[in-house]
Design a protein around this motif. Structure first.
Motif, PDB file in Angstrom:
ATOM      1  N   VAL A  88       0.842  -1.193   0.000  1.00  0.00           N
ATOM      2  CA  VAL A  88       0.000   0.000   0.000  1.00  0.00           C
ATOM      3  C   VAL A  88       0.878   1.244   0.000  1.00  0.00           C
ATOM      4  CG1 VAL A  88      -0.143   0.026   2.528  1.00  0.00           C
ATOM      5  CG2 VAL A  88      -1.967   1.069   1.187  1.00  0.00           C
ATOM      6  N   GLY A  89       0.387   2.317  -0.606  1.00  0.00           N
ATOM      7  CA  GLY A  89       1.102   3.595  -0.612  1.00  0.00           C
ATOM      8  C   GLY A  89       0.722   4.415   0.608  1.00  0.00           C
ATOM      9  N   ILE A  90       1.723   4.884   1.366  1.00  0.00           N
ATOM     10  CA  ILE A  90       1.491   5.662   2.579  1.00  0.00           C
ATOM     11  C   ILE A  90       2.004   7.085   2.354  1.00  0.00           C
ATOM     12  CG2 ILE A  90       1.927   5.837   5.052  1.00  0.00           C
ATOM     13  CD1 ILE A  90       0.326   3.382   4.235  1.00  0.00           C
ATOM     14  N   SER A  91       1.191   8.070   2.689  1.00  0.00           N
ATOM     15  CA  SER A  91       1.589   9.461   2.500  1.00  0.00           C
ATOM     16  C   SER A  91       2.697   9.849   3.479  1.00  0.00           C
ATOM     17  CB  SER A  91       0.383  10.387   2.674  1.00  0.00           C
ATOM     18  OG  SER A  91      -0.147  10.258   3.979  1.00  0.00           O
ATOM     19  N   VAL A  92       3.535  10.794   3.057  1.00  0.00           N
ATOM     20  CA  VAL A  92       4.643  11.278   3.876  1.00  0.00           C
ATOM     21  C   VAL A  92       4.230  12.561   4.576  1.00  0.00           C
ATOM     22  CG1 VAL A  92       7.043  12.083   3.866  1.00  0.00           C
ATOM     23  CG2 VAL A  92       6.334  10.230   2.329  1.00  0.00           C
ATOM     24  N   GLU A  93       4.488  12.622   5.882  1.00  0.00           N
ATOM     25  CA  GLU A  93       4.170  13.806   6.680  1.00  0.00           C
ATOM     26  C   GLU A  93       5.472  14.407   7.217  1.00  0.00           C
ATOM     27  OE1 GLU A  93       1.954  15.012  10.896  1.00  0.00           O
ATOM     28  OE2 GLU A  93       1.862  12.959  10.138  1.00  0.00           O
ATOM     29  N   PHE A  94       5.657  15.706   7.036  1.00  0.00           N
ATOM     30  CA  PHE A  94       6.861  16.392   7.514  1.00  0.00           C
ATOM     31  C   PHE A  94       6.524  17.185   8.773  1.00  0.00           C
ATOM     32  CE2 PHE A  94       7.435  15.688   3.008  1.00  0.00           C
ATOM     33  CZ  PHE A  94       8.734  15.215   2.931  1.00  0.00           C
TER      34      PHE A  94
END
Length: 204
Positions: A104-110
């Motif tokens: 699954v694709g997981i979003s990146v959080e900065f």
């Protein structure tokens, strides 16, 4: 725990004609497969389906489906939208259990952008990957991959090896330490040469 529950109805008829009839009733044709069980053709409410898709992250959240009192934990694996009106016309669900692993694709959080030395000095955050594809247990999908910028300076590259991933979560790219983001220098920026010091009185 499931994030949402659909009240579904079992479909006895399949095919394009049957699917069109389901849509005319304000429902979306769907199928549940996997976990070494026979596929089940169902329909789910159109409005609720559209809302869940538009919220984002539809393909990375566990959903409960109630089919005539029988509840199944599933994860959406694909959906089709009408090419003209952009509304859902079909959804595929995968049954999940405690042993199911998925990609699954997981979003990146900065985080800590306000404390980032490179950004404070005028640098720019250059995001190389807004999403990282991982393999993980279907019942433990992370909400996001968190990248901490508190120590990142101008010229730094942040690689996947610098990110702490939850237990059981591994990137699908394993042959290199890929870059997630960099801190780019502002236009005209020059780092002082090593050993060079500024200030009056240095020159004789």
């Amino acid at each position: 725990m499931a994030d949402f529950e659909f009240k579904a109805e079992r479909r006895d008829r399949v095919g394009k004609g049957a699917a069109r009839a389901v849509r005319r009733e304000g429902r979306v044709p769907a199928v549940v497969y996997g976990d070494k069980k026979d596929p089940v053709s169902i329909s789910i409410p159109f409005k609720e389906t559209q809302i869940q898709i538009q919220k984002g992250g539809f393909l990375s959240h566990i959903i409960s489906i109630d089919v005539d009192g029988e509840k199944m934990r599933v994860i959406p694996r694909d959906y089709q939208l009408d090419v003209v009106r952009d509304f859902p016309i079909h959804v595929d669900f995968l049954r999940v259990s405690s042993t199911t692993k998925i990609t699954v694709g997981i979003s990146v959080e900065f985080i800590n952008e306000e404390a980032c030395p490179g950004l404070k000095r005028g640098g720019a955050l250059n995001i190389v990957r807004r999403e990282v594809e991982v393999e993980c247990p279907a019942t433990s999908i992370p909400e996001s991959i968190v990248v901490d910028l508190k120590d990142a300076d101008i010229g730094d590259s942040i690689h996947i090896s610098a990110v702490t991933l939850p237990k059981g979560v591994t990137p699908t790219i394993t042959d290199r330490d890929f870059t997630i983001a960099t801190i780019a220098a502002p236009a005209g920026f020059n780092e002082p040469a090593e050993g060079e010091e500024g200030g009056e009185g240095d020159a004789e």
